[in-house]
Design a protein around this motif. Structure first.
Motif, PDB file in Angstrom:
ATOM      1  N   ILE A 150       1.307   6.946  -6.811  1.00 25.85           N
ATOM      2  CA  ILE A 150       0.248   7.925  -7.063  1.00 25.85           C
ATOM      3  C   ILE A 150       0.811   9.341  -6.936  1.00 25.85           C
ATOM      4  O   ILE A 150       0.505  10.230  -7.748  1.00 25.85           O
ATOM      5  N   ASP A 183      -4.801  -4.928  -7.291  1.00 24.24           N
ATOM      6  CA  ASP A 183      -5.701  -3.890  -6.784  1.00 24.24           C
ATOM      7  C   ASP A 183      -4.966  -2.562  -6.648  1.00 24.24           C
ATOM      8  O   ASP A 183      -5.525  -1.483  -6.976  1.00 24.24           O
ATOM      9  N   ALA A 184      -3.732  -2.621  -6.182  1.00 23.92           N
ATOM     10  CA  ALA A 184      -2.923  -1.396  -6.076  1.00 23.92           C
ATOM     11  C   ALA A 184      -2.692  -0.789  -7.451  1.00 23.92           C
ATOM     12  O   ALA A 184      -2.793   0.428  -7.647  1.00 23.92           O
ATOM     13  N   TRP A 185      -2.386  -1.646  -8.413  1.00 23.08           N
ATOM     14  CA  TRP A 185      -2.105  -1.193  -9.783  1.00 23.08           C
ATOM     15  C   TRP A 185      -3.351  -0.523 -10.392  1.00 23.08           C
ATOM     16  O   TRP A 185      -3.251   0.516 -11.049  1.00 23.08           O
ATOM     17  N   THR A 186      -4.498  -1.125 -10.157  1.00 25.61           N
ATOM     18  CA  THR A 186      -5.741  -0.557 -10.668  1.00 25.61           C
ATOM     19  C   THR A 186      -5.969   0.834 -10.098  1.00 25.61           C
ATOM     20  O   THR A 186      -6.362   1.775 -10.824  1.00 25.61           O
ATOM     21  N   GLU A 187      -5.692   1.007  -8.821  1.00 28.37           N
ATOM     22  CA  GLU A 187      -5.874   2.308  -8.187  1.00 28.37           C
ATOM     23  C   GLU A 187      -4.915   3.344  -8.756  1.00 28.37           C
ATOM     24  O   GLU A 187      -5.288   4.510  -8.991  1.00 28.37           O
ATOM     25  N   THR A 229      -6.031   4.376 -12.337  1.00 28.66           N
ATOM     26  CA  THR A 229      -7.315   5.081 -12.436  1.00 28.66           C
ATOM     27  C   THR A 229      -7.279   6.442 -11.752  1.00 28.66           C
ATOM     28  O   THR A 229      -8.287   7.156 -11.729  1.00 28.66           O
ATOM     29  N   ASN A 230      -6.132   6.834 -11.206  1.00 30.73           N
ATOM     30  CA  ASN A 230      -6.012   8.141 -10.566  1.00 30.73           C
ATOM     31  C   ASN A 230      -5.788   9.227 -11.612  1.00 30.73           C
ATOM     32  O   ASN A 230      -5.181   8.999 -12.647  1.00 30.73           O
ATOM     33  N   ASN A 232       0.822  -1.208   0.000  1.00 29.14           N
ATOM     34  CA  ASN A 232       0.000   0.000   0.000  1.00 29.14           C
ATOM     35  C   ASN A 232       0.856   1.259   0.000  1.00 29.14           C
ATOM     36  O   ASN A 232       0.554   2.241  -0.695  1.00 29.14           O
ATOM     37  N   LYS A 245       2.244   1.781  -3.429  1.00 29.00           N
ATOM     38  CA  LYS A 245       1.169   2.300  -4.284  1.00 29.00           C
ATOM     39  C   LYS A 245       0.991   3.800  -4.082  1.00 29.00           C
ATOM     40  O   LYS A 245       0.907   4.567  -5.057  1.00 29.00           O
ATOM     41  N   ASP A 246       0.951   4.236  -2.829  1.00 29.14           N
ATOM     42  CA  ASP A 246       0.753   5.656  -2.531  1.00 29.14           C
ATOM     43  C   ASP A 246       1.866   6.507  -3.123  1.00 29.14           C
ATOM     44  O   ASP A 246       1.626   7.623  -3.632  1.00 29.14           O
TER      45      ASP A 246
END
Length: 355
Positions: free
Chosen positions: A207, A347-351, A354-355, A200, A203-204
């Motif tokens: 982003i 799931d992290a990759w999708t987030e 999609t940002n 996580n 991922k952050d």
């Protein structure tokens, strides 16, 4: 420009006789060797040479990704004799009993494989795979724009000065494991972490990086860097050599936090009809002269000592193709993760996307 893992022709056959086969599956015959590989990943002259020496015809079909190859094998709709999976996929295929043990008595040239590539983590008993080519990924950058000192850390990919007039100057790989791996390494974590908190956090950070990212790319990003449309990109080492040859203002760096050391291997599927032909071909490809010819064509690094000894000094001493031991000590090989952990990455990759 040679390709590696992510871009391939939709369906390419290299045939050593006037045999024709339709796109979509291997040819069922005891008179041919059915090879399934990624794109332009064998010198076609070598498949022709193999046929001339053995009389065995070669059918060469391509796939785009390890996952695409896996699904084709899993479907049971093919009869390939030889495949070229990457390290983590080798482990997955072993665990699912989709590849068979290799008879090394039929591969005397296996003695050419460097000791450092034997008993790998993905095939610890050396039963199911023979190393084919290897490399790293790192940062290729325009030396007219980026200071070499800055590329010693993955932090350079988050440096706000590489957003110019609202346009990001960084090209990242459109690959969940590679790109998440970079973020994890930057944070001091393993590329193979199973910790949800670390995933996580990585991922952050990705982003946060998005304003600097011009695009997530695969093979299409290489032309942008050569044309100087971006300042930095993530590329595989063999591609970096070709790109630097095309634009001498480019350079390649492996940040000090470490990177991925990947290995692609040769394996024989459990469903193979011509195991003996596959072993003949593996032995043929391990002949030092043939292995060296293949390296010259593809530009990736060889695990074959005899082939390495035949390379010119410029290639042997290239830190791009053959990083020093200090650099490789910090490199990790991707491992096959459980489905539950892979879902965390996906799931992290999708987030991120999609940002």
């Amino acid at each position: 420009m040679k390709l590696k893992k992510l871009v391939a022709l939709a369906c390419t056959f290299v045939m050593t006789a006037s045999m024709l086969a339709g796109c979509g599956g291997s040819k069922k015959s005891s008179e041919v060797l059915n090879i399934y590989n990624v794109g332009d990943y064998i010198d076609p002259a070598l498949t022709e040479k193999f046929t001339k020496e053995t009389g065995i015809e070669v059918v060469y079909e391509t796939y785009d990704t390890n996952e695409g190859m896996y699904q084709k094998l899993k479907s049971g709709s093919s009869n390939y004799d030889l495949i070229f999976p990457s390290d983590y996929m080798v482990n997955k295929l072993i665990n699912e009993e989709m590849v068979q043990e290799i008879d090394y008595k039929n591969i005397p040239n296996y003695s050419q494989i460097m000791d450092s590539f034997k008993n790998p983590v993905y095939d610890p008993e050396d039963k199911y795979s023979v190393p084919y080519l290897w490399g790293t990924f790192g940062i290729i950058y325009n030396t007219k724009v980026v200071d070499e000192e800055d590329t010693k850390s993955w932090d350079v990919l988050w440096d706000e000065k590489y957003q110019v007039d609202g346009q990001g100057q960084v090209l990242m790989l459109d690959s969940v494991r590679d790109t998440m791996g970079i973020s994890l390494k930057r944070l001091g974590y393993s590329m193979n972490t199973e910790d949800p908190n670390e995933i996580n956090e990585a991922k952050d950070e990705l982003i946060k990086q998005l304003p600097l990212v011009q695009a997530y790319v695969n093979d299409d990003g290489k032309d942008r860097i050569v044309a100087e449309d971006a300042a930095l990109a993530i590329v595989y080492s063999g591609d970096a050599l070709v790109m630097i040859d095309e634009n001498p203002d480019l350079a390649y760096a492996i940040p000090e936090e470490g990177t991925n050391k990947w290995v692609d291997a040769m394996c024989i599927p459990t469903s193979a009809e011509n195991k003996d032909y596959a072993e003949q071909f593996i032995n043929f490809m391990l002949d030092p002269e043939n292995a060296k010819q293949n390296v010259d064509y593809i530009q990736y690094s060889t695990p074959n000592q005899g082939a390495y000894d035949l390379l010119d000094d410029k290639m042997k001493n290239s830190p791009v193709a053959y990083p020093d031991e200090k650099t490789l000590e910090k490199a990790e090989t991707f491992l096959n993760l459980t489905d539950d952990v892979l879902k965390l990455y996906d799931d992290a990759w999708t987030e991120i996307k999609t940002n």
